[in-house]
Scaffold this motif. Sequence first.
Motif, PDB file in Angstrom:
ATOM      1  N   TYR A   1       0.926  -1.108  -0.182  1.00 27.11           N
ATOM      2  CA  TYR A   1       0.162   0.103  -0.189  1.00 27.11           C
ATOM      3  C   TYR A   1       0.180   1.494   0.066  1.00 27.11           C
ATOM      4  O   TYR A   1       2.002   1.039   0.853  1.00 27.11           O
ATOM      5  N   CYS A   2       0.704   1.783  -0.199  1.00 24.82           N
ATOM      6  CA  CYS A   2       1.257   3.442  -0.566  1.00 24.82           C
ATOM      7  C   CYS A   2       1.595   4.224   0.617  1.00 24.82           C
ATOM      8  O   CYS A   2       0.188   4.067   1.611  1.00 24.82           O
TER       9      CYS A   2
ATOM     10  N   CYS B   1      -1.117   7.807   0.658  1.00 29.62           N
ATOM     11  CA  CYS B   1      -2.193   7.700   0.784  1.00 29.62           C
ATOM     12  C   CYS B   1      -3.288   6.440   1.088  1.00 29.62           C
ATOM     13  O   CYS B   1      -3.944   6.173   0.689  1.00 29.62           O
ATOM     14  N   ASP B   2      -2.275   5.625   1.231  1.00 25.71           N
ATOM     15  CA  ASP B   2      -2.968   3.941   1.601  1.00 25.71           C
ATOM     16  C   ASP B   2      -3.476   3.056   0.839  1.00 25.71           C
ATOM     17  O   ASP B   2      -4.126   2.107   1.182  1.00 25.71           O
ATOM     18  N   ASN B   3      -3.349   3.836  -1.063  1.00 23.22           N
ATOM     19  CA  ASN B   3      -3.763   3.401  -1.651  1.00 23.22           C
ATOM     20  C   ASN B   3      -3.183   2.001  -1.983  1.00 23.22           C
ATOM     21  O   ASN B   3      -1.709   1.542  -1.964  1.00 23.22           O
TER      22      ASN B   3
ATOM     23  N   LEU C   1      -0.678  -0.914  -3.679  1.00 25.60           N
ATOM     24  CA  LEU C   1      -0.189  -0.848  -4.961  1.00 25.60           C
ATOM     25  C   LEU C   1      -0.039  -1.712  -5.456  1.00 25.60           C
ATOM     26  O   LEU C   1       0.438  -1.891  -7.541  1.00 25.60           O
TER      27      LEU C   1
ATOM     28  N   THR D   1       5.499   2.648  -7.744  1.00 28.76           N
ATOM     29  CA  THR D   1       5.008   4.117  -7.973  1.00 28.76           C
ATOM     30  C   THR D   1       3.077   4.244  -7.711  1.00 28.76           C
ATOM     31  O   THR D   1       2.708   3.273  -8.160  1.00 28.76           O
ATOM     32  N   CYS D   2       2.463   5.490  -6.375  1.00 25.02           N
ATOM     33  CA  CYS D   2       1.583   4.679  -6.269  1.00 25.02           C
ATOM     34  C   CYS D   2       0.488   5.531  -7.796  1.00 25.02           C
ATOM     35  O   CYS D   2       0.921   6.688  -8.126  1.00 25.02           O
ATOM     36  N   ARG D   3      -0.878   5.393  -8.410  1.00 26.30           N
ATOM     37  CA  ARG D   3      -1.374   5.375  -9.102  1.00 26.30           C
ATOM     38  C   ARG D   3      -2.048   6.391  -8.979  1.00 26.30           C
ATOM     39  O   ARG D   3      -2.897   7.473  -9.687  1.00 26.30           O
ATOM     40  N   LYS D   4      -3.168   6.681  -7.399  1.00 30.36           N
ATOM     41  CA  LYS D   4      -3.435   7.833  -7.295  1.00 30.36           C
ATOM     42  C   LYS D   4      -2.927   9.126  -7.086  1.00 30.36           C
ATOM     43  O   LYS D   4      -3.393  10.317  -7.357  1.00 30.36           O
ATOM     44  N   CYS D   5      -1.724   9.249  -6.162  1.00 26.93           N
ATOM     45  CA  CYS D   5      -0.591  10.256  -5.463  1.00 26.93           C
ATOM     46  C   CYS D   5       0.167  10.016  -6.148  1.00 26.93           C
ATOM     47  O   CYS D   5       0.891  11.683  -6.647  1.00 26.93           O
TER      48      CYS D   5
ATOM     49  N   THR E   1       3.444   9.050  -5.079  1.00 29.27           N
ATOM     50  CA  THR E   1       4.166   8.666  -4.485  1.00 29.27           C
ATOM     51  C   THR E   1       5.533   7.270  -4.364  1.00 29.27           C
ATOM     52  O   THR E   1       4.581   6.654  -5.306  1.00 29.27           O
TER      53      THR E   1
END
Length: 167
Positions: A118-119, A122-124, A126, A156-160, A162
Amino acid sequence: MPQVDLEEIMAYLRGTNERRTYPLWQEDDCLAFIARGREYRSEFHLNPSFEMQYSLKGPLHLHWRTPEGKEQVSVVPEGHCLYQAPMVPHSPRFGPDAFQLVIERKRRPGEIDRFHWYCPACDNFLHEETFVVADYGADPVSRAYDNFFSSMEFRTCRKCGTVMPDR
């Protein structure tokens, strides 16, 4: 009935940087191993078996996720044990001089272990790595880590945007 000298195994694992686990036995219905230091863990493991974790030396900080996806931490002090139901996403973390005795059911044909990252920002979700674990001596956790950390795309986070830091 074979006996195991846990102090001797912990001394062996302290003396090597190549291994962090030492399988004690792998039978059809039960496997057991000693694990040393998991301070580097960042993934959550979904194991199709139960797990019993006993803190031989030092505390265990077991990070786990609720069914709603919220991260929790259970602290297991030295000399205590924890039972964990199958398929609970968990990340056992403990210092480099700490040791855990882990007992679980050997995997049945077709069962798959999953490793989730997880990111950190942002905890998205990964990435997921999957393995069929026929022999725990093959160290599936290290293989999952090698695959994840060798890919900037996976980290690499697709949301933010990071990037999970390298190990």
